[in-house]
Design a protein around this motif. Sequence first.
Motif, PDB file in Angstrom:
ATOM      1  N   VAL A  11      91.717  88.532  31.990  1.00  0.00           N
ATOM      2  CA  VAL A  11      91.073  87.394  33.114  1.00  0.00           C
ATOM      3  C   VAL A  11      90.309  86.283  31.877  1.00  0.00           C
ATOM      4  O   VAL A  11      90.060  85.150  32.647  1.00  0.00           O
ATOM      5  CB  VAL A  11      89.473  88.300  33.787  1.00  0.00           C
ATOM      6  N   GLY A  12      90.147  86.561  30.860  1.00  0.00           N
ATOM      7  CA  GLY A  12      89.747  86.181  30.097  1.00  0.00           C
ATOM      8  C   GLY A  12      88.733  84.918  30.150  1.00  0.00           C
ATOM      9  O   GLY A  12      87.622  85.635  30.745  1.00  0.00           O
ATOM     10  N   ASP A  13      88.373  83.836  29.410  1.00  0.00           N
ATOM     11  CA  ASP A  13      87.265  82.830  29.693  1.00  0.00           C
ATOM     12  C   ASP A  13      86.919  82.566  31.169  1.00  0.00           C
ATOM     13  O   ASP A  13      86.364  81.420  31.669  1.00  0.00           O
ATOM     14  CB  ASP A  13      87.548  82.146  28.780  1.00  0.00           C
ATOM     15  N   ALA A  14      89.275  82.008  31.676  1.00  0.00           N
ATOM     16  CA  ALA A  14      88.275  81.582  32.933  1.00  0.00           C
ATOM     17  C   ALA A  14      87.996  82.165  33.907  1.00  0.00           C
ATOM     18  O   ALA A  14      87.314  81.045  34.886  1.00  0.00           O
ATOM     19  CB  ALA A  14      89.825  81.847  33.369  1.00  0.00           C
ATOM     20  N   GLY A  15      87.768  83.622  33.705  1.00  0.00           N
ATOM     21  CA  GLY A  15      86.908  84.245  34.668  1.00  0.00           C
ATOM     22  C   GLY A  15      87.732  84.941  36.146  1.00  0.00           C
ATOM     23  O   GLY A  15      87.456  85.145  36.846  1.00  0.00           O
TER      24      GLY A  15
ATOM     25  N   ASP B  92      98.876  78.358  37.622  1.00  0.00           N
ATOM     26  CA  ASP B  92      97.049  77.751  36.631  1.00  0.00           C
ATOM     27  C   ASP B  92      96.472  77.878  38.188  1.00  0.00           C
ATOM     28  O   ASP B  92      95.566  78.066  37.926  1.00  0.00           O
ATOM     29  CB  ASP B  92      96.941  76.133  36.499  1.00  0.00           C
ATOM     30  N   GLN B  93      96.997  78.409  39.057  1.00  0.00           N
ATOM     31  CA  GLN B  93      95.944  78.935  40.283  1.00  0.00           C
ATOM     32  C   GLN B  93      95.600  79.845  40.285  1.00  0.00           C
ATOM     33  O   GLN B  93      96.300  80.857  40.352  1.00  0.00           O
ATOM     34  CB  GLN B  93      97.311  79.034  41.692  1.00  0.00           C
ATOM     35  N   PRO B  94      94.421  80.208  40.618  1.00  0.00           N
ATOM     36  CA  PRO B  94      94.119  81.388  40.942  1.00  0.00           C
ATOM     37  C   PRO B  94      94.250  82.669  41.829  1.00  0.00           C
ATOM     38  O   PRO B  94      94.912  81.846  42.962  1.00  0.00           O
ATOM     39  CB  PRO B  94      92.400  80.625  40.979  1.00  0.00           C
ATOM     40  N   ASP B  95      94.295  83.272  41.296  1.00  0.00           N
ATOM     41  CA  ASP B  95      94.356  84.890  42.391  1.00  0.00           C
ATOM     42  C   ASP B  95      93.534  85.493  42.681  1.00  0.00           C
ATOM     43  O   ASP B  95      92.800  86.008  42.220  1.00  0.00           O
ATOM     44  CB  ASP B  95      95.297  85.992  42.016  1.00  0.00           C
ATOM     45  N   TYR B  96      92.715  85.077  43.821  1.00  0.00           N
ATOM     46  CA  TYR B  96      91.626  85.114  44.130  1.00  0.00           C
ATOM     47  C   TYR B  96      91.220  87.331  44.320  1.00  0.00           C
ATOM     48  O   TYR B  96      90.641  87.883  43.717  1.00  0.00           O
ATOM     49  CB  TYR B  96      91.219  85.173  45.879  1.00  0.00           C
ATOM     50  N   GLY B  97      92.636  87.586  44.988  1.00  0.00           N
ATOM     51  CA  GLY B  97      93.336  88.858  45.969  1.00  0.00           C
ATOM     52  C   GLY B  97      92.946  89.889  45.148  1.00  0.00           C
ATOM     53  O   GLY B  97      92.117  91.486  44.189  1.00  0.00           O
ATOM     54  N   ASN B  98      93.704  89.486  43.457  1.00  0.00           N
ATOM     55  CA  ASN B  98      94.383  90.559  42.077  1.00  0.00           C
ATOM     56  C   ASN B  98      92.719  90.154  41.738  1.00  0.00           C
ATOM     57  O   ASN B  98      92.607  91.290  41.484  1.00  0.00           O
ATOM     58  CB  ASN B  98      95.278  89.775  41.893  1.00  0.00           C
ATOM     59  N   THR B  99      91.506  89.173  41.562  1.00  0.00           N
ATOM     60  CA  THR B  99      90.342  88.860  40.900  1.00  0.00           C
ATOM     61  C   THR B  99      89.730  90.097  41.545  1.00  0.00           C
ATOM     62  O   THR B  99      89.039  90.462  40.763  1.00  0.00           O
ATOM     63  CB  THR B  99      90.291  87.758  40.657  1.00  0.00           C
ATOM     64  N   ALA B 100      89.763  89.728  42.033  1.00  0.00           N
ATOM     65  CA  ALA B 100      88.808  91.207  43.323  1.00  0.00           C
ATOM     66  C   ALA B 100      89.140  92.875  42.528  1.00  0.00           C
ATOM     67  O   ALA B 100      88.056  93.426  42.500  1.00  0.00           O
ATOM     68  CB  ALA B 100      88.884  90.824  44.850  1.00  0.00           C
ATOM     69  N   ASP B 101      90.863  92.647  42.879  1.00  0.00           N
ATOM     70  CA  ASP B 101      90.942  94.447  42.527  1.00  0.00           C
ATOM     71  C   ASP B 101      90.967  94.081  41.454  1.00  0.00           C
ATOM     72  O   ASP B 101      90.498  95.597  40.849  1.00  0.00           O
ATOM     73  CB  ASP B 101      92.652  94.428  43.226  1.00  0.00           C
ATOM     74  N   ALA B 102      90.747  93.629  40.185  1.00  0.00           N
ATOM     75  CA  ALA B 102      90.881  93.411  39.260  1.00  0.00           C
ATOM     76  C   ALA B 102      88.632  94.398  39.176  1.00  0.00           C
ATOM     77  O   ALA B 102      88.441  95.294  37.916  1.00  0.00           O
ATOM     78  CB  ALA B 102      90.689  92.669  37.469  1.00  0.00           C
TER      79      ALA B 102
ATOM     80  N   ALA C  19      80.765  95.492  32.121  1.00  0.00           N
ATOM     81  CA  ALA C  19      80.259  94.213  31.300  1.00  0.00           C
ATOM     82  C   ALA C  19      81.811  93.072  31.872  1.00  0.00           C
ATOM     83  O   ALA C  19      81.550  92.073  31.849  1.00  0.00           O
ATOM     84  CB  ALA C  19      80.073  94.467  29.756  1.00  0.00           C
ATOM     85  N   GLN C  20      82.444  93.913  31.533  1.00  0.00           N
ATOM     86  CA  GLN C  20      83.256  92.667  31.747  1.00  0.00           C
ATOM     87  C   GLN C  20      84.131  92.515  33.526  1.00  0.00           C
ATOM     88  O   GLN C  20      85.333  90.890  32.824  1.00  0.00           O
ATOM     89  CB  GLN C  20      84.892  93.195  31.159  1.00  0.00           C
ATOM     90  N   ALA C  21      83.427  92.999  33.941  1.00  0.00           N
ATOM     91  CA  ALA C  21      83.798  92.791  35.533  1.00  0.00           C
ATOM     92  C   ALA C  21      82.656  91.188  36.266  1.00  0.00           C
ATOM     93  O   ALA C  21      82.934  91.006  36.871  1.00  0.00           O
ATOM     94  CB  ALA C  21      83.652  94.132  36.003  1.00  0.00           C
ATOM     95  N   LYS C  22      81.563  91.895  35.398  1.00  0.00           N
ATOM     96  CA  LYS C  22      79.968  90.718  35.853  1.00  0.00           C
ATOM     97  C   LYS C  22      81.135  89.173  35.928  1.00  0.00           C
ATOM     98  O   LYS C  22      80.825  88.475  36.883  1.00  0.00           O
ATOM     99  CB  LYS C  22      79.484  90.675  34.436  1.00  0.00           C
ATOM    100  N   LYS C  23      82.063  88.765  34.289  1.00  0.00           N
ATOM    101  CA  LYS C  23      82.633  87.729  34.858  1.00  0.00           C
ATOM    102  C   LYS C  23      83.281  86.948  36.096  1.00  0.00           C
ATOM    103  O   LYS C  23      83.014  85.539  36.535  1.00  0.00           O
ATOM    104  CB  LYS C  23      82.757  86.550  33.496  1.00  0.00           C
ATOM    105  N   PRO C  24      83.811  87.345  36.199  1.00  0.00           N
ATOM    106  CA  PRO C  24      85.073  87.638  37.382  1.00  0.00           C
ATOM    107  C   PRO C  24      83.839  87.869  38.617  1.00  0.00           C
ATOM    108  O   PRO C  24      84.695  87.075  39.780  1.00  0.00           O
ATOM    109  CB  PRO C  24      86.677  88.520  37.409  1.00  0.00           C
ATOM    110  N   LEU C  25      83.579  88.722  38.999  1.00  0.00           N
ATOM    111  CA  LEU C  25      82.671  89.095  39.845  1.00  0.00           C
ATOM    112  C   LEU C  25      81.665  87.297  40.215  1.00  0.00           C
ATOM    113  O   LEU C  25      81.754  87.001  41.260  1.00  0.00           O
ATOM    114  CB  LEU C  25      81.671  90.666  40.118  1.00  0.00           C
ATOM    115  N   ALA C  26      81.429  87.375  39.004  1.00  0.00           N
ATOM    116  CA  ALA C  26      80.208  85.882  39.406  1.00  0.00           C
ATOM    117  C   ALA C  26      81.600  84.518  39.208  1.00  0.00           C
ATOM    118  O   ALA C  26      81.043  83.657  41.160  1.00  0.00           O
ATOM    119  CB  ALA C  26      80.016  85.675  38.167  1.00  0.00           C
ATOM    120  N   TRP C  27      82.622  84.305  39.190  1.00  0.00           N
ATOM    121  CA  TRP C  27      83.743  83.532  38.938  1.00  0.00           C
ATOM    122  C   TRP C  27      83.955  84.065  41.017  1.00  0.00           C
ATOM    123  O   TRP C  27      84.061  82.737  41.983  1.00  0.00           O
ATOM    124  CB  TRP C  27      84.730  84.175  39.295  1.00  0.00           C
TER     125      TRP C  27
END
Length: 421
Positions: free
Chosen positions: A266-270, A281-291, A302-310
């Motif tokens: 997920v890194g800095d990009a979120g 470089d295209q975001p993967d919304y579904g996998n981000t939600a699953d992550a 704490a690590q999940a806050k950034k992708p959730l906010a994204w």
Amino acid sequence: MNVRRSTAVLAAVTVVLGVAVPAVAATPSPTPTVAIPDGLYGTADPTYDGVWRQSLALLAQHTAGVAPADAAVTWLAGQQCANGAFAAFRADTAKACDAKLMVDTNSTAAAVQALAALGGHGAATEKAVGWLRSVQNADGGWGYTPGGASDANSTSVVAGALAATGQQPSQVKKAGKSSYDALVRLSIPCDDDAQGGAFAYQPDKKGALAANADATAAGVLGVLGKGFVTKAGKAPKDGPVCGDSSEPLTPLELARNGSRYLASSVGDAGYLKSVLPGAEDQPDYGNTADAVVALAAQGWTAQAKKPLAWLERHSAAWAEQSGPAAYAQLIFAARSMGADPRHFGGADLVARLNATGPAPQSTTTAAGADAGDDAKADADAGKKDESDSALGVWWVVGVFLVAGVGIGFLVSGRGRKRRQP
């Protein structure tokens, strides 16, 4: 563990550096090739994802305290074959299932999770779990189709179904091996700096493992014995590290290692990036939600806050295009972090999901349901979903290889899956 798309297509699988990647063989038409049955959520062709998207939609509604429409529940229950299995979609349920109908573990396991949560379907879920146990592989895992090679996504969604019906996945064995044993074989040791801790979907022809974010999110839930819906766990004392301290690793250690890979990816990009060729470089919304769900289940909120906010900032257009399973994934992500899906980035995910199918019996918080407060519906929630874009959520469940033929089915989901654009 989607998905989680529309007109699903069969796609040839190209193996690139050991990673199963679907060839973009066709652009699905927004017009369904079959009539959309009464009771089914979404407006796109349900041929390859009807049961999957319906299961996720009903489970998400239940999670949010919504009593689904009787017609929606009846449609899902009516898709079951006499032997307990589910296919992705049966247009004519009056016709008995035969050998020509391809039933699969993912549709069956997703339906079990939904029907078990809704209650009142004990006989159906017992029969479905019996079928799942009958097609368990000797390595302890499951493939997408009976007899297919075990993969991380299928094994994990079945583990979630077992847990949903009160069984311990680690105790459901074939030839002495369980889902845990299968997932251990698909985990990448931490000494691999780039991929360490991740899960592979399947080994390649030479037995090599390649990290797959979708499979990793599924694998974390699988080794923890969790389904699509989960609460935040307790963070491991050793923090976000990857370690091979013992052989074999415990389920908690495997989940920790997989979560560490997800957090790093997920890194800095979120967000996680798409693995589709030409879309690095295209975001993967579904996998981000699953992550987010996987990280929360592991206790790494704490690590999940950034992708959730994204996701709160960027997922609205994707979910509207992709349909009910996408809304369900976002609801699962919000729920896992204790967020209110009725106030998600300015949107009411629950109202928008409800608008993609038959009106529910009630939208008030049900007794005993773990849901956010009932809130004012979004002004745009009444807009009917017109396009469950196939590439929008298809990677959530992952690419499933049918044994011996090299063909992948993009099934909605996790992925499961789901578990992608």
